[in-house]
Write a protein that holds these residues in place. Structure first.
Motif, PDB file in Angstrom:
ATOM      1  N   ARG A 139       3.312  -4.275  12.168  1.00  0.00           N
ATOM      2  CA  ARG A 139       4.111  -3.104  12.556  1.00  0.00           C
ATOM      3  C   ARG A 139       4.604  -2.264  11.364  1.00  0.00           C
ATOM      4  N   ARG A 140       4.265  -2.675  10.163  1.00  0.00           N
ATOM      5  CA  ARG A 140       4.657  -1.895   8.984  1.00  0.00           C
ATOM      6  C   ARG A 140       3.520  -0.957   8.597  1.00  0.00           C
ATOM      7  N   GLN A 141       3.834   0.315   8.415  1.00  0.00           N
ATOM      8  CA  GLN A 141       2.830   1.302   8.028  1.00  0.00           C
ATOM      9  C   GLN A 141       2.546   1.155   6.535  1.00  0.00           C
ATOM     10  N   LEU A 142       1.285   0.806   6.197  1.00  0.00           N
ATOM     11  CA  LEU A 142       0.901   0.632   4.797  1.00  0.00           C
ATOM     12  C   LEU A 142       0.331   1.918   4.208  1.00  0.00           C
ATOM     13  N   PHE A 143      -0.554   2.563   4.964  1.00  0.00           N
ATOM     14  CA  PHE A 143      -1.208   3.784   4.501  1.00  0.00           C
ATOM     15  C   PHE A 143      -1.203   4.795   5.643  1.00  0.00           C
ATOM     16  N   LYS A 144      -1.138   6.060   5.284  1.00  0.00           N
ATOM     17  CA  LYS A 144      -1.076   7.096   6.297  1.00  0.00           C
ATOM     18  C   LYS A 144      -2.004   8.245   5.934  1.00  0.00           C
ATOM     19  N   ARG A 145      -3.105   8.322   6.673  1.00  0.00           N
ATOM     20  CA  ARG A 145      -4.070   9.433   6.594  1.00  0.00           C
ATOM     21  C   ARG A 145      -4.531   9.698   5.155  1.00  0.00           C
ATOM     22  N   LEU A 146      -5.044   8.650   4.509  1.00  0.00           N
ATOM     23  CA  LEU A 146      -5.570   8.800   3.154  1.00  0.00           C
ATOM     24  C   LEU A 146      -6.990   9.340   3.195  1.00  0.00           C
ATOM     25  N   ASN A 147      -7.304  10.191   2.219  1.00  0.00           N
ATOM     26  CA  ASN A 147      -8.665  10.695   2.037  1.00  0.00           C
ATOM     27  C   ASN A 147      -9.043  10.560   0.569  1.00  0.00           C
ATOM     28  N   ASN A 166       4.111  -1.969  -8.460  1.00  0.00           N
ATOM     29  CA  ASN A 166       3.749  -3.223  -7.799  1.00  0.00           C
ATOM     30  C   ASN A 166       4.244  -3.201  -6.356  1.00  0.00           C
ATOM     31  N   GLY A 167       3.367  -3.585  -5.438  1.00  0.00           N
ATOM     32  CA  GLY A 167       3.722  -3.571  -4.029  1.00  0.00           C
ATOM     33  C   GLY A 167       3.391  -2.277  -3.324  1.00  0.00           C
ATOM     34  N   ALA A 168       2.865  -1.285  -4.082  1.00  0.00           N
ATOM     35  CA  ALA A 168       2.527  -0.001  -3.461  1.00  0.00           C
ATOM     36  C   ALA A 168       1.289  -0.092  -2.578  1.00  0.00           C
ATOM     37  N   GLY A 169       0.456  -1.124  -2.814  1.00  0.00           N
ATOM     38  CA  GLY A 169      -0.730  -1.306  -1.977  1.00  0.00           C
ATOM     39  C   GLY A 169      -2.044  -1.060  -2.680  1.00  0.00           C
ATOM     40  N   LYS A 170      -2.046  -1.030  -4.025  1.00  0.00           N
ATOM     41  CA  LYS A 170      -3.286  -0.762  -4.763  1.00  0.00           C
ATOM     42  C   LYS A 170      -4.368  -1.783  -4.434  1.00  0.00           C
ATOM     43  N   TYR A 174      -4.945   9.199  -9.330  1.00  0.00           N
ATOM     44  CA  TYR A 174      -4.060   9.284  -8.175  1.00  0.00           C
ATOM     45  C   TYR A 174      -2.935   8.269  -8.341  1.00  0.00           C
ATOM     46  N   GLU A 175      -1.765   8.620  -7.852  1.00  0.00           N
ATOM     47  CA  GLU A 175      -0.665   7.667  -7.754  1.00  0.00           C
ATOM     48  C   GLU A 175      -0.468   7.323  -6.288  1.00  0.00           C
ATOM     49  N   LEU A 176      -0.486   6.030  -5.986  1.00  0.00           N
ATOM     50  CA  LEU A 176      -0.259   5.574  -4.617  1.00  0.00           C
ATOM     51  C   LEU A 176       1.241   5.397  -4.425  1.00  0.00           C
ATOM     52  N   ASP A 177       1.814   6.225  -3.571  1.00  0.00           N
ATOM     53  CA  ASP A 177       3.269   6.225  -3.389  1.00  0.00           C
ATOM     54  C   ASP A 177       3.593   6.661  -1.973  1.00  0.00           C
ATOM     55  N   ALA A 178       4.510   5.931  -1.334  1.00  0.00           N
ATOM     56  CA  ALA A 178       4.980   6.271   0.015  1.00  0.00           C
ATOM     57  C   ALA A 178       3.815   6.461   0.983  1.00  0.00           C
ATOM     58  N   MET A 179       2.843   5.518   0.916  1.00  0.00           N
ATOM     59  CA  MET A 179       1.714   5.469   1.854  1.00  0.00           C
ATOM     60  C   MET A 179       0.658   6.543   1.601  1.00  0.00           C
ATOM     61  N   ARG A 180       0.824   7.369   0.550  1.00  0.00           N
ATOM     62  CA  ARG A 180      -0.113   8.464   0.302  1.00  0.00           C
ATOM     63  C   ARG A 180      -0.668   8.403  -1.114  1.00  0.00           C
ATOM     64  N   LEU A 181      -1.834   9.023  -1.301  1.00  0.00           N
ATOM     65  CA  LEU A 181      -2.423   9.187  -2.622  1.00  0.00           C
ATOM     66  C   LEU A 181      -2.047  10.561  -3.153  1.00  0.00           C
ATOM     67  N   LEU A 182      -1.291  10.568  -4.250  1.00  0.00           N
ATOM     68  CA  LEU A 182      -0.830  11.824  -4.828  1.00  0.00           C
ATOM     69  C   LEU A 182      -1.613  12.115  -6.096  1.00  0.00           C
ATOM     70  N   PRO A 183      -2.284  13.262  -6.184  1.00  0.00           N
ATOM     71  CA  PRO A 183      -3.058  13.574  -7.379  1.00  0.00           C
ATOM     72  C   PRO A 183      -2.161  13.730  -8.615  1.00  0.00           C
ATOM     73  N   VAL A 184      -2.628  13.177  -9.717  1.00  0.00           N
ATOM     74  CA  VAL A 184      -1.962  13.361 -11.008  1.00  0.00           C
ATOM     75  C   VAL A 184      -2.802  14.362 -11.779  1.00  0.00           C
ATOM     76  N   GLU A 185      -2.219  15.483 -12.148  1.00  0.00           N
ATOM     77  CA  GLU A 185      -2.999  16.606 -12.664  1.00  0.00           C
ATOM     78  C   GLU A 185      -3.591  16.357 -14.039  1.00  0.00           C
ATOM     79  N   GLU A 186      -2.886  15.632 -14.906  1.00  0.00           N
ATOM     80  CA  GLU A 186      -3.352  15.468 -16.278  1.00  0.00           C
ATOM     81  C   GLU A 186      -3.329  14.001 -16.673  1.00  0.00           C
TER      82      GLU A 186
END
Length: 278
Positions: free
Chosen positions: A16-24, A39-43, A195-207
């Motif tokens: 019942r815990r949401q690990l990832f949400k609509r990753l592409n 650590n624990g982000a889900g990598k 990418y940084e995996l944070d709050a169930m999403r992959l966030l692009p790191v620009e540099e």
């Protein structure tokens, strides 16, 4: 560039815990994606999904036709098998020709300093050598897509450089590489996208992480054949700590390769490298 691996609209829950949400995510040949995160982000879980080892509850994982995937977990479970037997069994399972397999195991073991341990049971190996076996099993078939979880763990400086050089060559020859890591040096050397995996999403790191205040800390051990510190060291180093058994050198990142080469030519042995604030 055409994608060789693509993850579409991926979501996953566990108890019942949401690990990832609509990753592409997608990757093409000659690309390297680094996935960072606390650590624990889900990598690790995400890497097993990309390797096809974890079922997907929502979304789709697509591979281009005839793609071979290699996967390196963060740790290899030790058994009573020797590295040679273990690697041979994996090769046979993947229908690798026996003559090629024997040659490949011998050559890779020599390249990564594992020859003397090929007949030692895995459960008796040091952490570093066990991780070398883990690295070798992932690259044994020279896969089209290579997925690795903290591949440099437990390795000394020279082995880290050998692994990085092998991975650079692999990518330049058309391989696709996905790394789960927080190792800034590894990311700087290999990544084309971060990418940084944070709050169930992959966030692009620009540099790439190249903060000006950070320098490379290099640790060298003296050996019986060590000569005097090379003259080039005075021009390349920002700071030097010279002891009886080791030498610590700080240098700008872009000068570190030349410094390492000069020290190795003078008989010193590289034992560690990392970013630090001077």
């Amino acid at each position: 560039m055409q994608a060789v691996l693509e993850l579409r609209d991926f979501s996953q829950k566990y108890q019942r815990r949401q690990l990832f949400k609509r990753l592409n995510l997608q990757i093409g040949r000659q690309e390297c994606i680094a996935i960072t995160g606390q650590n624990g982000a889900g990598k690790t879980t995400l890497l097993t999904v990309l390797a096809g080892l974890t079922n997907i509850s929502r979304g789709q994982l697509k591979l281009a036709p005839k793609m071979r995937v290699g996967y390196m977990a963060e740790q290899l479970a030790p058994t009573g098998l020797t590295p040679r037997t273990y690697l041979h069994l994996l090769g046979e399972m993947n229908r690798v020709d026996n003559r090629y397999l024997d040659q490949q195991i011998t050559e890779l073991a020599y390249e990564f300093g594992l020859t003397a341990s090929l007949e030692v049971p895995l459960k008796q190996l040091s952490r570093g050598n066990l991780q070398k076996v883990n690295f070798l099993q992932a690259i044994l078939r020279t896969p089209d897509i290579l997925i690795m979880d903290e591949p440099l763990t437990g390795q000394d400086g020279p082995t880290q450089m050998r692994m990085i050089h092998w991975l650079k060559d692999y990518r330049q020859k058309g391989g696709a590489l996905i790394l789960g890591t927080n190792n800034a040096f590894l990311i700087e050397q290999l990544a084309t996208t971060i990418y940084e995996l944070d709050a169930m999403r992959l966030l692009p790191v620009e540099e790439l992480p190249q903060p000006e205040e950070k320098v490379m800390r290099l640790e060298f051990a003296t050996t019986p054949r060590s000569l005097a510190l090379p003259a080039a060291l005075q021009q390349l180093a920002l700071k030097i700590t010279d002891g009886s058994r080791r030498v610590i050198v700080y240098a700008n990142v872009h000068q570190s390769d030349a410094l390492i080469e000069a020290m190795l030519k003078n008989g010193f042995s590289l034992r560690g490298l990392r970013y630090e604030v001077l």
